[in-house]
Scaffold this active site. Structure first.
Site, short mmCIF file in Angstrom:
data_model
loop_
_atom_site.label_atom_id
_atom_site.label_comp_id
_atom_site.label_asym_id
_atom_site.label_seq_id
_atom_site.Cartn_x
_atom_site.Cartn_y
_atom_site.Cartn_z
CE1 TYR A 1 -3.78 2.58 0.79
CE2 TYR A 1 -2.51 3.21 2.37
CZ TYR A 1 -3.63 3.40 1.74
OH TYR A 1 -4.22 4.43 1.79
CG ASP B 1 5.81 3.51 0.37
OD1 ASP B 1 6.39 4.16 1.29
OD2 ASP B 1 4.68 3.24 0.04
CE LYS C 1 2.23 5.22 7.89
NZ LYS C 1 1.15 5.25 8.35
N1 HOZ Z 1 -2.96 3.68 6.14
C1 HOZ Z 1 -2.80 3.33 7.58
C2 HOZ Z 1 -2.39 2.05 7.89
N2 HOZ Z 1 -1.71 1.42 6.84
C3 HOZ Z 1 -3.98 3.78 8.42
C4 HOZ Z 1 -3.92 5.06 8.56
C5 HOZ Z 1 -5.17 5.60 9.79
O1 HOZ Z 1 -6.18 5.14 9.80
O2 HOZ Z 1 -4.57 6.48 10.44
#
Ligand code: HOZ
Length: 431
Positions: free
Chosen positions: A146, A241, A269
């Site tokens: 992802y 990534d 992050k």
């Molecule tokens: N896409 C995030 C986990 N892989 C989740 C982000 C969120 O819900 O804060």
């Protein structure tokens, strides 16, 4: 036992009236594990508190950023100080030069870097630059990886997409989808085949070197090196990534740990210390294509925002001068893994656990988990029950089998022991 979540329930009902699904990011709705999501009031160190004042041991840590625990004064004090100087300028600052230098010194592949506001923005921008640089259109991504919610990446994507029952998102045009080719993670031959079938047409290959969006999955020996070789031979821009793994698996991320240097890297992050920050960078030769030096356009009013930079700067300054963080947090993760495994072994339960540094996943099932297919074969229903039973016992796992755990340095051995005991009690309750 944390069983009273009435305020969270009421907030969720109210939220559903005005926010799609009641949440601002799908995984938070707990659809993959059932039950109502917790609405969070505050967090400190290794603990998070919900609207009903229940306390939980934190194993998500904002999906990665809070590596030194919540509300750590190292970060909060820097932010408070920056706030006094105004929230945004839309003009360059000294902090941006500092953080860029820091990133260049820490991340092996990065010679120049552009700050953006999220991991999604970073990956979208990186493939645009790779396309501009190579003059090619197609990209390769991996099933279950992802890279945020940019159109090109919502094909066979992990994270929330993995639990919604739709492999590809409506709204992504056929034209965009046709330029995204997908291969199974950990399968070099699949990549060789795609490259041969699309000779001279592939601009970039983007990968989470250690995926965290189909659970945490580890690369097989030689896999990342193999991708590097193919990309070098075919003139394909290799993009790691490292939004999740950057500054987490090592100061220089997975690329430092595995000794494989991509052409470009995307970050997010931890780089923001909890503030909305992303970045993309790489070889000078490639980054010089970015506007205003080059023709590939990418911009942002809030890019390099002073508060976000203050937070990120404090975090990177800390991590770059405290290498012991990685050893400590790795030891905590090992204690957690071994503790949980001992419980499961004692109970005769089939499972597979993955661990690297402070990332960890527990899969219920009989087989090794090496890619999206094998991750999907796990017992997700049992994971959901385990999640709920653990939540009642004050342990907050990610609400999906397809998300990695992210530990923080604030987690103590006592916390880990509590998680292990809670695991035994939970499994006895649900099996
Ligand atoms: N896409 C995030 C986990 N892989 C989740 C982000 C969120 O819900 O804060």
């Amino acid at each position: 036992m944390n069983t009273n979540i009435e305020k969270s329930k009421a907030l969720f009902s109210a939220a559903k009236e005005v926010i799609p699904g009641g949440v601002n990011s799908p995984v938070r709705a707990f659809k993959a594990v059932g039950g109502d999501p917790l609405f969070i009031k505050s967090a400190k160190g290794a603990y998070i508190y919900d609207a009903d004042d229940n306390r939980y041991i934190e194993l998500i840590n904002s999906w990665g950023p809070m590596i030194i625990g919540h509300a750590n004064p190292i970060i909060s004090d820097a932010v408070k100080q920056a706030v006094e100087g105004s929230l945004s300028f839309g003009a360059p600052t000294e902090a941006e030069v500092h953080i860029a230098r820091k990133i260049v010194s820490m991340v092996p592949s990065i010679e120049k870097v552009r700050m953006v506001n999220s991991g999604t923005e970073a990956t979208m921008s990186a493939i645009r630059v790779a396309r501009g640089y190579t003059g090619r259109d197609k990209i390769i991504k991996f099933e279950g990886c992802y890279h945020g919610h940019g159109d090109s990446f919502l094909i066979a994507a992990g994270s929330g997409m993995a639990t919604m029952g739709v492999p590809n998102s409506p709204g992504v045009t056929a034209g965009t989808a046709k330029d995204t080719l997908t291969a199974a993670y950990n399968d070099l031959e699949a990549v060789e085949k795609l490259v041969a079938q699309n000779k001279g047409e592939i601009a970039a290959l983007i990968i989470e070197p250690v995926p965290g969006n189909m659970g945490c999955i580890l690369p097989k020996e030689g896999y990342l090196e193999g991708l590097r070789e193919i990309c070098t031979k075919e003139g394909i821009v290799l993009i790691f990534d490292e939004v999740m793994t950057g500054f987490r698996l090592a100061p220089g991320g997975a690329q430092e740990l595995y000794g494989v240097t991509p052409d470009m890297t995307t970050l997010g992050k931890i780089i923001g210390g909890g503030m909305p920050v992303g970045a993309y960078g790489g070889k000078k030769e490639i980054m010089d294509h970015v506007s205003p030096d080059g023709p590939v356009y990418q911009a942002g009013t809030l890019s390099g925002n002073p508060i976000a930079m203050a937070s990120g700067r404090a975090m990177l300054d800390y991590l770059s001068t405290h290498p012991e963080v990685y050893e400590t947090i790795g030891a905590t993760c090992e204690r957690l893994d071994l503790g949980i495994r001992a419980v499961l072994d004692k109970m005769g339960l089939k499972y597979y656990s993955t661990r690297l540094g402070s990332m960890y996943s527990l899969f219920f099932g009989e087989h090794e988990v090496v890619d999206f297919e094998t991750a999907k074969q796990c017992d997700t229903a049992l994971f959901g029950k385990y999640f709920q039973a653990m939540l009642k016992r004050g342990v907050y796992f990610p609400p999906s089998q397809f998300e990695s755990l992210f530990l923080s340095t604030a987690l103590t051995d006592q916390d880990v022991d509590h998680i292990v005991t809670a695991t035994e009690e939970s499994l006895k309750e649900i099996l």
